[in-house]
Design an enzyme around this catalytic site. Structure first.
Site, short mmCIF file in Angstrom:
data_model
loop_
_atom_site.label_atom_id
_atom_site.label_comp_id
_atom_site.label_asym_id
_atom_site.label_seq_id
_atom_site.Cartn_x
_atom_site.Cartn_y
_atom_site.Cartn_z
N CYS A 70 0.84 -1.21 0.00
CA CYS A 70 0.00 0.00 0.00
C CYS A 70 0.87 1.26 0.00
O CYS A 70 1.73 1.43 0.87
CB CYS A 70 -0.92 -0.01 1.22
SG CYS A 70 -1.88 1.52 1.39
N CYS A 73 0.55 3.53 3.40
CA CYS A 73 1.08 3.10 4.68
C CYS A 73 2.43 3.77 4.93
O CYS A 73 3.09 4.22 3.99
CB CYS A 73 1.22 1.58 4.72
SG CYS A 73 -0.33 0.68 4.85
N HIS A 116 -3.67 0.73 8.49
CA HIS A 116 -4.26 0.31 7.23
C HIS A 116 -5.63 -0.34 7.42
O HIS A 116 -6.48 -0.28 6.52
CB HIS A 116 -3.32 -0.67 6.51
CG HIS A 116 -3.80 -1.11 5.16
ND1 HIS A 116 -3.55 -0.39 4.01
CD2 HIS A 116 -4.54 -2.19 4.77
CE1 HIS A 116 -4.10 -1.00 2.97
NE2 HIS A 116 -4.71 -2.10 3.41
N ASN A 156 -14.19 8.86 -0.47
CA ASN A 156 -14.88 7.74 -1.09
C ASN A 156 -14.52 6.49 -0.30
O ASN A 156 -13.34 6.21 -0.09
CB ASN A 156 -14.43 7.54 -2.54
CG ASN A 156 -14.72 8.74 -3.41
OD1 ASN A 156 -15.69 9.46 -3.18
ND2 ASN A 156 -13.90 8.97 -4.42
N HIS A 167 -6.51 1.75 2.00
CA HIS A 167 -6.09 2.50 3.19
C HIS A 167 -7.09 3.63 3.47
O HIS A 167 -7.58 4.28 2.53
CB HIS A 167 -4.70 3.09 2.96
CG HIS A 167 -4.03 3.56 4.21
ND1 HIS A 167 -3.09 2.81 4.88
CD2 HIS A 167 -4.17 4.71 4.92
CE1 HIS A 167 -2.67 3.49 5.94
NE2 HIS A 167 -3.32 4.64 5.98
N HIS A 169 -8.45 6.90 3.62
CA HIS A 169 -7.96 8.17 3.10
C HIS A 169 -9.09 8.91 2.39
O HIS A 169 -10.13 8.35 2.07
CB HIS A 169 -6.81 7.95 2.12
CG HIS A 169 -7.24 7.40 0.79
ND1 HIS A 169 -7.66 6.08 0.62
CD2 HIS A 169 -7.35 7.97 -0.44
CE1 HIS A 169 -7.98 5.88 -0.64
NE2 HIS A 169 -7.81 7.01 -1.31
N GLN A 171 -9.66 12.78 -0.20
CA GLN A 171 -9.00 13.65 -1.16
C GLN A 171 -9.45 15.09 -0.99
O GLN A 171 -10.50 15.35 -0.39
CB GLN A 171 -9.29 13.18 -2.59
CG GLN A 171 -8.81 11.77 -2.89
CD GLN A 171 -9.11 11.35 -4.31
OE1 GLN A 171 -8.58 11.92 -5.27
NE2 GLN A 171 -9.98 10.36 -4.48
#
Length: 347
Positions: A70, A73, A116, A156, A167, A169, A171
């Site tokens: 990933c 990470c 993660h 999302n 992971h 996250h 934006q």
């Protein structure tokens, strides 16, 4: 909050946000990266009056890597990622495969935690508060860029939404124009003011509080409800009781209460469809006022949280009416959706 600004090997900006003031972030990016090359272009649609970002370089972006590869990470045990440090609280960096870049705006990735396996709903209130601080700080910094007209912070979650990295996250997009959805809100706001002399966002919240049927959660500083004309099967709008145009204007009380309200909403979303169901896919989207438009102080900051899952094992697809004419058909009455979201509080 401590903020540390550094750069990655290809020159992209990386920012660490830490809860502790004594943390030192001086790990260097060891990867032999070439300079980022993008082909982002904004094209105007003369029929609809909106804009489309053409970004062919995104075809090569990372797609569903295994967990041990990933890129979000921390860098550990000889494996180098987008985050050079061996651990982090919250990290934000310029996207290597941006939809918008240069004069066409900016795209950033927000890593909510170094863990993660956790989702946003699994964060502590302290961690969620730090993410809010990061969103706010990025909004403030991007507001200073002349090519950025509006900042959009969003997450999302789930493969059904199209997420390519597992992971936790989100934006941040810095658009070089005011988005069509926001333009429509601004027009509706102006029309409502001309017809009634009142603020549209204030009246929407007041109506929901008066009706009560669609209220999901209430706090001293925030109210969450399913909107009267919800587009999606399960959709919740979260408004601060004191209207502000963007994240920078939230007061201390609203900032303190936000993690409690938001984490509870996300946890209820994961319980909508009952035990044993996979995590609910969702989009969580902050709506903020554009920076340089008349009447921006009239805009009401709010967060819209919705899922495309309409019932167990079934998704809401955007078919002919939605995709072809932008007319949504919702199979779940908003009042029923709100009732379900109230019920799952005790499950």
């Amino acid at each position: 909050m401590k903020k540390t600004v550094t750069t990655l090997a290809d020159g992209r900006e990386l920012i660490y946000y830490d809860s502790a003031d004594d943390v030192v972030r001086d790990a260097a990016d060891q990867r032999p990266l070439d300079a980022v090359s993008t082909s982002s272009e904004i094209r105007h649609d003369p029929l609809l009056g909106d804009s489309v970002a053409i970004a062919s370089h995104r075809q090569g972006r990372t797609y569903h890597p295994p967990a041990d590869e990933c890129p979000l990470c921390p860098s550990r045990e000889g494996r180098h990622s987008e985050i050079p440090d061996a651990d982090y609280d919250v990290a934000v960096f310029e996207n290597r495969f941006p939809s918008l870049a240069g004069d066409s705006g900016r795209c950033e990735v927000v890593c909510f935690t170094s863990d993660h396996e956790v989702s946003f709903a699994g964060l502590t209130e302290v961690q969620a508060a730090l993410v809010l601080e990061a969103w706010t700080d990025r909004t403030a910094d991007l507001a200073e860029l002349p090519q950025v007209a509006q900042v959009f912070c969003f997450e999302n979650r789930g493969a059904e939404i199209g997420v390519t990295l597992g992971h936790p996250h989100g934006q941040i997009y810095g658009y070089p124009f005011v988005t069509p959805r926001t333009e429509q809100m601004l027009r509706s706001m102006e029309t409502h003011r001309a017809e009634t002399g009142r603020n549209l966002f204030d009246d929407v919240v007041a109506r929901e509080l008066a009706d009560g049927d669609r209220i999901v959660l209430e706090g001293e500083h925030w109210v969450a409800f399913v909107p009267y004309a919800a587009h999606w099967p399960y959709e919740v709008h979260l408004h601060p009781r004191r209207r502000v145009p963007d994240l920078r204007e939230l007061d201390a009380g609203a900032r303190t209460e936000f993690p409690q309200i938001y984490l509870e909403l996300l946890r209820r979303f994961d319980r909508i469809f009952g035990p044993g169901e996979p995590p609910t896919p969702y989009i969580s989207a902050w709506h903020q006022a554009p920076f340089r438009v008349p009447g921006r102080e009239e805009f009401g900051l709010h967060l819209e949280l919705f899922t495309i899952r309409r019932t167990s094992g079934k998704l809401k697809f955007l078919a002919g009416s939605e995709s072809g004419m932008n007319v949504f058909i919702n199979d779940v009455p908003p009042e029923a959706a709100a009732q379900r979201l109230r019920e799952v509080a005790s499950e």
